[in-house]
Design an enzyme around this catalytic site. Structure first.
Site, PDB file in Angstrom:
ATOM      1  CE  LYS A  33     -45.767   0.783  38.048  1.00 30.57           C
ATOM      2  NZ  LYS A  33     -45.294   0.822  36.500  1.00 30.57           N
ATOM      3  NE  ARG A 131     -40.104   0.534  31.923  1.00 31.12           N
ATOM      4  CZ  ARG A 131     -41.055   1.179  32.353  1.00 31.12           C
ATOM      5  NH1 ARG A 131     -41.280   2.329  32.961  1.00 31.12           N
ATOM      6  NH2 ARG A 131     -42.113   0.255  32.512  1.00 31.12           N
ATOM      7  CG  HIS A 163     -45.213   0.227  29.247  1.00 37.38           C
ATOM      8  ND1 HIS A 163     -46.342   0.396  29.649  1.00 37.38           N
ATOM      9  CD2 HIS A 163     -44.241   0.892  29.907  1.00 37.38           C
ATOM     10  CE1 HIS A 163     -46.405   1.107  30.596  1.00 37.38           C
ATOM     11  NE2 HIS A 163     -45.167   1.724  30.833  1.00 37.38           N
ATOM     12  NE  ARG A 219     -49.082  -3.028  30.939  1.00 36.51           N
ATOM     13  CZ  ARG A 219     -48.821  -3.205  29.654  1.00 36.51           C
ATOM     14  NH1 ARG A 219     -49.175  -3.964  28.704  1.00 36.51           N
ATOM     15  NH2 ARG A 219     -47.978  -1.963  29.259  1.00 36.51           N
ATOM     16  CE1 TYR A 263     -32.955  24.739  59.534  1.00 38.35           C
ATOM     17  CE2 TYR A 263     -34.336  23.036  58.368  1.00 38.35           C
ATOM     18  CZ  TYR A 263     -33.635  23.487  59.358  1.00 38.35           C
ATOM     19  OH  TYR A 263     -33.674  22.675  60.436  1.00 38.35           O
ATOM     20  CB  CYS A 310     -38.096  21.452  57.360  1.00 35.92           C
ATOM     21  SG  CYS A 310     -38.147  23.660  57.513  1.00 35.92           S
ATOM     22  CG  MET A 311     -36.195  15.334  57.870  1.00 36.72           C
ATOM     23  SD  MET A 311     -34.839  14.588  58.699  1.00 36.72           S
ATOM     24  CE  MET A 311     -33.528  15.143  57.748  1.00 36.72           C
ATOM     25  CG  ASP A 312     -38.571  16.530  61.301  1.00 38.42           C
ATOM     26  OD1 ASP A 312     -38.456  15.504  60.636  1.00 38.42           O
ATOM     27  OD2 ASP A 312     -37.630  17.245  61.721  1.00 38.42           O
TER      28      ASP A 312
HETATM   29  C1  LIG Z   1     -46.568   1.068  36.002  1.00 36.33           C
HETATM   30  C2  LIG Z   1     -47.026   0.509  34.609  1.00 36.33           C
HETATM   31  C3  LIG Z   1     -48.321   0.219  34.089  1.00 36.33           C
HETATM   32  C4  LIG Z   1     -49.425   1.355  34.654  1.00 36.33           C
HETATM   33  O1  LIG Z   1     -49.191   2.647  34.273  1.00 36.33           O
HETATM   34  P1  LIG Z   1     -50.180   3.597  34.437  1.00 36.33           P
HETATM   35  O2  LIG Z   1     -49.681   4.869  33.754  1.00 36.33           O
HETATM   36  O3  LIG Z   1     -50.129   3.864  35.911  1.00 36.33           O
HETATM   37  O4  LIG Z   1     -51.403   3.153  34.246  1.00 36.33           O
HETATM   38  C5  LIG Z   1     -48.579  -0.385  33.187  1.00 36.33           C
HETATM   39  N1  LIG Z   1     -47.569  -1.263  32.540  1.00 36.33           N
HETATM   40  C6  LIG Z   1     -46.321  -1.346  33.067  1.00 36.33           C
HETATM   41  C7  LIG Z   1     -45.508  -2.131  32.371  1.00 36.33           C
HETATM   42  C8  LIG Z   1     -45.945  -0.394  33.999  1.00 36.33           C
HETATM   43  O5  LIG Z   1     -44.525  -0.566  34.523  1.00 36.33           O
END
Ligand SMILES: *Cc1c(COP(=O)(O)O)cnc(C)c1O
Length: 373
Positions: A33, A131, A163, A219, A263, A310-312
């Site tokens: 992702k 979540r 999760h 995951r 800055y 800074c930005m750049d």
């Molecule tokens: C991002 C995410 C992961 C991976 O998490 P890591 O800590 O980067 O391994 C696994 N499952 C879900 C639902 C996530 O949103």
């Protein structure tokens, strides 16, 4: 040379292979992702498959479609659907492409079922992150609806998952609690007649630190890119950071004692010194929180950032040396040529390495090394 992000695909392949061996006999999903945590979604997924990833995971439906359109055909899960996915046809295309789509509610499940022919659906239960996922109180209704669809041949329920909230703190009591709730949710799903292909719970930190949570599948996002999801917890899994950010020095010059730099003059030279101009700033994802805190390596020598980012551009203290324009500045990388790691940057900025690699970009050009083709 222009400012660039160099992604070492061989490192991603090796990290995935290392993690797959670690978690076996569980299968491994590499999470790509957010543009592969800043490493490139398509390239990262391809390297992960080459390294042995059984599954690829993404958050959104459009991300899943990007991978399918790039030719990825293996098991692929997404978990953050929106009403817009049904409205604009993305959901139908994902179903056609055999993407596993996660449902949190009976309503979304019905939308997925309506989007195509016998979709592959996974169900997510919220075991304590609060979540995504069905609350435990709503779980029986979701599994009942899923069983109805499956028995009528309208969907295949391929997975049940959850999760963790605190997997980077292995002793946190929430971990045991969540795992116990997940077991209960699985029992509920089984009673309802569901027989998912995979049940899964672990992200990177849990996959490495909590063997009991590996179940059928883990995951793994961050660790695939070689960064440590729990940098304060010792473990023996050796991973190599895949991302290096480099830039040519734009200028170096003398600054006299007493002169303010950048800055707001938040740094004033305490001696005569020299400074260098690094052509990347917060517009490129160098965190402004790194003002007076980050370090980089110029020709392999550590140099502190002076004054505000800074930005750049940022200004670094060259301590009296005057390397020419074009000298190599390594902002962060694996750390074996004197440069800091993304983890060191994260500590300097009060954040996590996830955010450092995911937000870096802007005008930097991304280049790949270690291609297998
Ligand atoms: C991002 C995410 C992961 C991976 O998490 P890591 O800590 O980067 O391994 C696994 N499952 C879900 C639902 C996530 O949103």
């Amino acid at each position: 040379m222009r400012p660039e992000i160099v992604v070492d695909l061989a490192a991603i392949r090796r990290n995935v292979t290392t993690l797959k061996r670690l978690v076996a006999p569980a299968a491994l999903m590499t999470v790509v992702k957010a543009d592969g945590y800043g490493h490139g979604i398509v390239e990262s997924a391809r390297a992960a498959r080459q390294g042995g990833a059984d599954w690829i995971g993404v958050a959104t439906v459009p991300e899943a479609l990007v991978l399918r359109e790039a030719g990825d055909e293996g098991p692929l899960l997404c978990w953050l659907t929106l009403p817009a996915d049904a409205e604009d046809g993305s959901l139908s295309r994902a179903v056609e492409h055999g993407v596993d789509i996660t449902a949190y509610t009976p309503e979304r499940l019905d939308q997925i079922v309506a989007a195509g022919d016998c979709p592959r659906v996974q169900l997510k239960v919220d075991t304590g992150l609060a979540r995504g996922g069905a609350a435990l109180a709503d779980w029986p209704a979701l599994v009942a609806r899923a069983a109805e669809h499956e028995q009528a041949g309208r969907a295949r329920i391929t997975g049940v998952w959850s999760h963790f909230a605190c997997s980077d703190e292995p002793d946190h009591p929430a971990n045991d609690e969540q795992q116990a709730r997940f077991e209960q949710a699985l029992a509920r799903a089984e009673e309802a007649g569901l027989r998912p292909e995979v049940t899964h719970l672990a992200n990177s930190a849990a996959a490495i630190l909590r063997p009991s949570s590996r179940l059928d599948l883990v995951r793994v996002g961050l660790a695939s890119y070689g960064l440590d999801p729990a940098p304060d917890v010792p473990h023996g899994t050796h991973l190599r950071p895949a991302m290096t950010v480099r830039a040519p020095l734009a200028l170096s010059k003398a600054v006299a004692r007493g002169e303010g730099v950048s800055y707001g003059h938040t740094w004033v030279a305490d001696r005569d010194t020299t400074v260098g101009l690094v052509p990347a700033g917060y517009g490129d994802g160098v965190p402004r929180h790194g003002s007076n805190a980050l370090e980089v390596a110029v020709d392999g020598v550590r140099r502190p950032v002076r004054g505000r980012v800074c930005m750049d551009q940022v200004v670094v203290d060259l301590g009296g040396d005057l390397p020419g324009a074009g000298a190599e500045v390594a902002l962060f990388g694996p750390g074996d040529h004197g440069e800091p790691t993304a983890q060191e940057w994260a500590v300097a900025c009060g954040t996590i390495s996830y955010e450092i690699v995911t937000r870096i970009g802007g005008r930097l050009e991304r280049r790949y090394e270690g291609n297998d083709e």
